[in-house]
Design a protein around this motif. Structure first.
Motif, PDB file in Angstrom:
ATOM      1  N   LEU A  27      51.316 -76.486  23.676  1.00 29.85           N
ATOM      2  CA  LEU A  27      50.925 -75.796  24.908  1.00 29.85           C
ATOM      3  C   LEU A  27      50.605 -76.802  26.023  1.00 29.85           C
ATOM      4  CD1 LEU A  27      50.100 -73.174  26.428  1.00 29.85           C
ATOM      5  CD2 LEU A  27      47.788 -73.545  25.547  1.00 29.85           C
ATOM      6  N   ASP A  28      49.914 -77.868  25.704  1.00 33.92           N
ATOM      7  CA  ASP A  28      49.587 -78.878  26.709  1.00 33.92           C
ATOM      8  C   ASP A  28      50.849 -79.441  27.365  1.00 33.92           C
ATOM      9  OD1 ASP A  28      46.863 -78.653  26.148  1.00 33.92           O
ATOM     10  OD2 ASP A  28      46.922 -80.233  24.633  1.00 33.92           O
ATOM     11  N   TRP A  29      51.839 -79.757  26.541  1.00 37.36           N
ATOM     12  CA  TRP A  29      53.081 -80.303  27.094  1.00 37.36           C
ATOM     13  C   TRP A  29      53.787 -79.264  27.963  1.00 37.36           C
ATOM     14  CZ3 TRP A  29      53.453 -85.186  27.386  1.00 37.36           C
ATOM     15  CH2 TRP A  29      52.974 -86.032  26.375  1.00 37.36           C
ATOM     16  N   GLN A  30      53.755 -78.003  27.544  1.00 36.39           N
ATOM     17  CA  GLN A  30      54.382 -76.957  28.355  1.00 36.39           C
ATOM     18  C   GLN A  30      53.650 -76.782  29.687  1.00 36.39           C
ATOM     19  OE1 GLN A  30      54.247 -73.937  25.285  1.00 36.39           O
ATOM     20  NE2 GLN A  30      56.460 -74.016  25.017  1.00 36.39           N
ATOM     21  N   LEU A  31      52.329 -76.894  29.667  1.00 34.59           N
ATOM     22  CA  LEU A  31      51.563 -76.780  30.903  1.00 34.59           C
ATOM     23  C   LEU A  31      51.878 -77.929  31.858  1.00 34.59           C
ATOM     24  CD1 LEU A  31      48.070 -75.669  29.521  1.00 34.59           C
ATOM     25  CD2 LEU A  31      49.767 -74.251  30.703  1.00 34.59           C
ATOM     26  N   LEU A  32      51.974 -79.135  31.342  1.00 33.86           N
ATOM     27  CA  LEU A  32      52.323 -80.275  32.203  1.00 33.86           C
ATOM     28  C   LEU A  32      53.721 -80.094  32.801  1.00 33.86           C
ATOM     29  CD1 LEU A  32      50.927 -83.374  30.269  1.00 33.86           C
ATOM     30  CD2 LEU A  32      50.174 -82.506  32.498  1.00 33.86           C
ATOM     31  N   ASN A  33      54.641 -79.590  32.008  1.00 32.20           N
ATOM     32  CA  ASN A  33      55.987 -79.349  32.545  1.00 32.20           C
ATOM     33  C   ASN A  33      55.975 -78.262  33.613  1.00 32.20           C
ATOM     34  OD1 ASN A  33      58.504 -80.804  31.262  1.00 32.20           O
ATOM     35  ND2 ASN A  33      56.980 -80.622  29.622  1.00 32.20           N
ATOM     36  N   LEU A  34      55.090 -77.282  33.490  1.00 29.58           N
ATOM     37  CA  LEU A  34      54.960 -76.272  34.536  1.00 29.58           C
ATOM     38  C   LEU A  34      54.390 -76.878  35.816  1.00 29.58           C
ATOM     39  CD1 LEU A  34      53.654 -73.107  32.643  1.00 29.58           C
ATOM     40  CD2 LEU A  34      55.785 -73.303  33.941  1.00 29.58           C
ATOM     41  N   VAL A  35      53.411 -77.756  35.684  1.00 29.03           N
ATOM     42  CA  VAL A  35      52.826 -78.402  36.877  1.00 29.03           C
ATOM     43  C   VAL A  35      53.913 -79.085  37.699  1.00 29.03           C
ATOM     44  CG1 VAL A  35      51.309 -80.255  37.667  1.00 29.03           C
ATOM     45  CG2 VAL A  35      50.538 -78.719  35.858  1.00 29.03           C
ATOM     46  N   TYR A  36      54.874 -79.716  37.014  1.00 28.47           N
ATOM     47  CA  TYR A  36      55.913 -80.472  37.717  1.00 28.47           C
ATOM     48  C   TYR A  36      57.250 -79.734  37.774  1.00 28.47           C
ATOM     49  CZ  TYR A  36      52.507 -84.107  37.907  1.00 28.47           C
ATOM     50  OH  TYR A  36      51.364 -84.806  38.198  1.00 28.47           O
ATOM     51  N   ASP A  37      57.205 -78.421  37.558  1.00 32.32           N
ATOM     52  CA  ASP A  37      58.406 -77.600  37.683  1.00 32.32           C
ATOM     53  C   ASP A  37      58.930 -77.686  39.113  1.00 32.32           C
ATOM     54  OD1 ASP A  37      60.004 -75.048  38.182  1.00 32.32           O
ATOM     55  OD2 ASP A  37      59.529 -74.790  36.053  1.00 32.32           O
ATOM     56  N   ALA A  38      60.243 -77.850  39.251  1.00 36.64           N
ATOM     57  CA  ALA A  38      60.860 -78.024  40.572  1.00 36.64           C
ATOM     58  C   ALA A  38      60.704 -76.802  41.461  1.00 36.64           C
ATOM     59  CB  ALA A  38      62.343 -78.357  40.408  1.00 36.64           C
ATOM     60  N   ARG A  39      60.418 -75.646  40.880  1.00 42.07           N
ATOM     61  CA  ARG A  39      60.247 -74.435  41.684  1.00 42.07           C
ATOM     62  C   ARG A  39      58.878 -74.384  42.365  1.00 42.07           C
ATOM     63  NH1 ARG A  39      61.643 -70.388  36.867  1.00 42.07           N
ATOM     64  NH2 ARG A  39      60.524 -72.083  35.793  1.00 42.07           N
ATOM     65  N   LEU A  40      57.960 -75.235  41.951  1.00 36.97           N
ATOM     66  CA  LEU A  40      56.618 -75.258  42.519  1.00 36.97           C
ATOM     67  C   LEU A  40      56.453 -76.443  43.456  1.00 36.97           C
ATOM     68  CD1 LEU A  40      54.484 -74.431  39.349  1.00 36.97           C
ATOM     69  CD2 LEU A  40      55.600 -72.867  40.946  1.00 36.97           C
ATOM     70  N   ARG A  41      55.413 -76.385  44.263  1.00 35.29           N
ATOM     71  CA  ARG A  41      55.095 -77.506  45.142  1.00 35.29           C
ATOM     72  C   ARG A  41      53.578 -77.603  45.282  1.00 35.29           C
ATOM     73  NH1 ARG A  41      56.472 -73.447  48.756  1.00 35.29           N
ATOM     74  NH2 ARG A  41      54.883 -73.025  50.348  1.00 35.29           N
ATOM     75  N   PRO A  42      53.074 -78.798  45.552  1.00 37.95           N
ATOM     76  CA  PRO A  42      51.633 -78.951  45.749  1.00 37.95           C
ATOM     77  C   PRO A  42      51.138 -78.051  46.874  1.00 37.95           C
ATOM     78  CG  PRO A  42      52.695 -81.087  45.550  1.00 37.95           C
ATOM     79  CD  PRO A  42      53.795 -80.080  45.666  1.00 37.95           C
ATOM     80  N   GLY A  43      49.938 -77.513  46.719  1.00 34.22           N
ATOM     81  CA  GLY A  43      49.363 -76.636  47.725  1.00 34.22           C
ATOM     82  C   GLY A  43      49.614 -75.165  47.483  1.00 34.22           C
ATOM     83  N   MET A  44      50.472 -74.840  46.521  1.00 33.23           N
ATOM     84  CA  MET A  44      50.727 -73.427  46.209  1.00 33.23           C
ATOM     85  C   MET A  44      49.501 -72.794  45.577  1.00 33.23           C
ATOM     86  SD  MET A  44      54.528 -72.858  44.598  1.00 33.23           S
ATOM     87  CE  MET A  44      55.938 -72.511  45.661  1.00 33.23           C
ATOM     88  N   GLY A  45      49.219 -71.553  45.955  1.00 31.97           N
ATOM     89  CA  GLY A  45      48.202 -70.774  45.283  1.00 31.97           C
ATOM     90  C   GLY A  45      48.781 -70.117  44.049  1.00 31.97           C
ATOM     91  N   TRP A  46      47.914 -69.503  43.250  1.00 35.52           N
ATOM     92  CA  TRP A  46      48.357 -68.913  41.989  1.00 35.52           C
ATOM     93  C   TRP A  46      49.358 -67.791  42.204  1.00 35.52           C
ATOM     94  CZ3 TRP A  46      49.746 -69.241  37.403  1.00 35.52           C
ATOM     95  CH2 TRP A  46      49.749 -68.165  36.507  1.00 35.52           C
TER      96      TRP A  46
END
Length: 241
Positions: free
Chosen positions: A212-231
């Motif tokens: 789960l930890d590795w999956q969460l880290l991959n979500l943090v750096y998912d190309a569809r997301l960007r810093p500053g996004m809300g939930w």
């Protein structure tokens, strides 16, 4: 005519056997596909992934409650350890750097710096009583602690890690090193559930990140997301709405 009939019968029997074999193979493949589909879906998104992502990535343990945006690194991450670290501490750090580069897609390259001046993540190992003097904002009593800074775009620019060297065993220091680094990579809040997680809220000495930890880290750096996004915005970008 008799001989010809025998050849025809053998040929027809061979065709029937070939047809039955092909049909059996097709049925077996179909059963394997449908039997394996739920397992593949479970691997893609295990139970609790979305709730854990919201809890770990969109909150911070000591941050203001209203700060609910995604924060992550955009530039190369350069780590440097200083102070009373052991050879095993350094080996744990080097091993984790290799795992991060291999397992987290989208994460900027992580490497060890040659000096504190070259680093943007400084790890200090020192006696517990010395930690308050090393970092303004350190919360007293913590054997492990991290803090990061961001720019206006919510991109992380630098970070500090403090680890108590005198009250901890080697196993405890190795755990704290992994926990604090995982937090400053974009999962700053502990998880109430998932006791095998390296960022589990209660004290553990887990020595490796969970799946789960590795999956969460991959979500943090998912190309569809960007810093500053809300939930809510992140859910829409990931197709979770």
């Amino acid at each position: 005519m008799k001989g010809g009939g025998a050849v025809g019968a053998r040929f027809g029997g061979w065709l029937r056997r070939l047809f039955c074999l092909a049909l059996a193979l097709l049925l077996g493949a179909a059963l394997a596909f449908f039997a394996g589909a739920p397992q593949r879906a479970a691997r893609r998104e295990p139970p609790g992934l979305r709730a854990a992502f919201a809890e770990a990535a969109f909150r911070a343990e000591y941050d203001e409650p209203s700060r609910d945006t995604l924060r992550r690194w955009a530039a190369r991450i350069r780590l440097f350890a200083q102070g009373a670290y052991t050879p095993q501490d350094l080996l744990t750090l080097e091993t984790f750097v290799g795992e991060l580069n291999a397992k987290v897609k989208g994460l900027p390259e992580v490497s060890l710096a040659r000096s504190a001046e070259e680093a943007n993540v400084l790890l200090s190992f020192a006696p517990l009583s010395d930690l308050p003097a090393l970092l303004s904002g350190y919360v007293a009593g913590n054997w492990g602690f991290f803090m990061f800074w961001t720019d206006a775009r919510q991109e992380m620019t630098r970070a500090r890690v403090l680890i108590a060297s005198d009250v901890t065993s080697q196993q405890e220091r190795s755990h704290l090193l992994l926990e604090e680094l995982t937090g400053l990579l974009g999962l700053p809040n502990d998880l109430e559930g998932h006791p095998d997680s390296i960022i589990h809220q209660r004290w553990t000495t887990t020595q490796a990140l969970s799946e789960l930890d590795w999956q969460l880290l991959n979500l943090v750096y998912d190309a569809r997301l960007r810093p500053g996004m809300g939930w809510q915005e992140a859910q829409q970008a990931l197709g979770w709405d």
